[in-house]
Design an enzyme around this catalytic site. Structure first.
Site, short mmCIF file in Angstrom:
data_model
loop_
_atom_site.label_atom_id
_atom_site.label_comp_id
_atom_site.label_asym_id
_atom_site.label_seq_id
_atom_site.Cartn_x
_atom_site.Cartn_y
_atom_site.Cartn_z
N ASN A 1 0.47 -1.05 -0.08
CA ASN A 1 -0.27 -0.02 -0.16
C ASN A 1 0.60 1.35 -0.42
O ASN A 1 0.02 2.57 -0.32
CB ASN A 1 -1.21 0.01 1.23
CG ASN A 1 -2.34 -0.72 0.88
OD1 ASN A 1 -3.05 -1.16 0.09
ND2 ASN A 1 -2.28 -1.81 1.99
N GLY B 1 -4.42 -11.27 1.18
CA GLY B 1 -3.22 -10.69 0.59
C GLY B 1 -2.37 -11.61 -0.84
O GLY B 1 -1.65 -12.68 0.05
N ASP C 1 0.82 -11.62 -1.17
CA ASP C 1 2.26 -11.15 -0.04
C ASP C 1 1.99 -12.56 0.58
O ASP C 1 2.66 -12.32 0.87
CB ASP C 1 2.15 -9.82 0.07
CG ASP C 1 1.10 -8.80 1.00
OD1 ASP C 1 -0.09 -9.45 0.49
OD2 ASP C 1 1.32 -7.62 1.55
#
Lengths: 205, 205
Positions: free
Chosen positions: A8, A72, A74
């Protein structure tokens, strides 16, 4: 191999053994002309990257049935790189994922340092302190700075150690959290390791 | 006896056995003409009350040497009413204080429900969920709502139970937290009990 993990707040690049970051608000991805493998949790940037042929989305090569829909990418990469550990990824959010004998058991999301500092200030201006990462977690606090530091850090610590597994620290604030999780392994390239593993398994490189 | 506990969001009154609340932004304390004993953590309101002769500040009658300088007076009252427990006061902030054999060991401050919900939304709009208080804390989450609920609630839970003491729940969100701390004692009048104890000890009533 040229890799990029986009969160982000920043683009995190790995080119061979060199790692560096660029701000998501100012970096222009079309300036990169080489073939680059990426994962991205930032919706706006994802849309941009889809139009660039040399940016290859690693998420397409993952067996996502083991994970949940809104997890997510990641976090998935970090889990893919792990066999037996609690992964603490300390970024703008702190994600904690548990992997036991190669199986993903689930995970949770905790606020990161910056947003949590703001949270305490929003409760009351008298709680406007930085967190004390040198806090002794075995002693109950008797001052305001330690009271919020303990509230932020010891609660997380108590939960994480309760799983009785090795702890791996990654993410932008991993160095700070190493002061709290003293026995943890610091691995700033964990997500890149997961990306490499996925790329190798998919035989796309 | 007429008592009032003033926090950051409301005046909480107890008159005999009747308890009620008024909003700090709209309630006018000079409308009360009876003698009333109060504690207040709201700096603006404290200044107002000092000018009103019938509002008596209970904090003046406490031996504060056992506590720390910036510790909220509401927390001190709850501790004064307790001999052996972890006190979880769930309001706009969640304060957790440990009392063992009548001795205050220290405490910490954790964000309350409303401000913590905002915290997750500030990290990312995809985390804009209400907390699930019916969450099974023994199962690692595999969806976003449970991932933030666990992050908020299980971390706090793990820390609180680690003290191996009875748990007392108080504050505006105590009912909600009873779903998490199933064995806790709910005592919505704990601060008032502490105020009564202090008033009695000081022999001012």
């Amino acid at each position: 191999m040229f890799l990029c993990d986009i969160g982000n707040t920043s683009y995190h690049f790995l080119k061979d053994i060199n790692s560096y970051k660029k701000d998501v608000n100012s970096f222009e991805p079309s300036n990169i002309k080489d073939k680059i493998y990426y994962v991205c949790v930032n919706e706006n940037i994802s849309q941009k990257l889809e139009k660039l042929d040399n940016w290859i989305d690693v998420s397409e090569f993952i067996d996502k049935s083991k994970y949940y829909k809104t997890m997510g990418i990641d976090r998935i990469c970090a889990v893919e790189a792990t066999k037996n550990a609690v992964i603490v990824d300390a970024g703008s959010a702190i994600t904690v994922d548990v992997v036991k004998n190669g199986e993903f058991l689930g995970g949770f999301i905790y606020p990161g340092v910056r947003v949590m500092k703001k949270t305490y200030t929003n409760i009351s201006s008298v709680l406007d302190y930085s967190f004390n990462f040198d806090l002794d977690l075995d002693i109950m606090p008797k001052n305001s700075q330690d009271a919020i530091s303990y509230g932020f850090l010891k609660t997380l610590y108590s939960e994480v150690i309760s799983h009785d597994l090795p702890i791996i620290l990654t993410g932008g604030d991993a160095q700070e959290f190493k002061k709290i999780f003293k026995d943890a392994k610091l691995d700033e390239n964990l997500i890149f390791d997961g990306m490499k593993y996925i790329i190798k398994k998919a035989d796309i490189c």
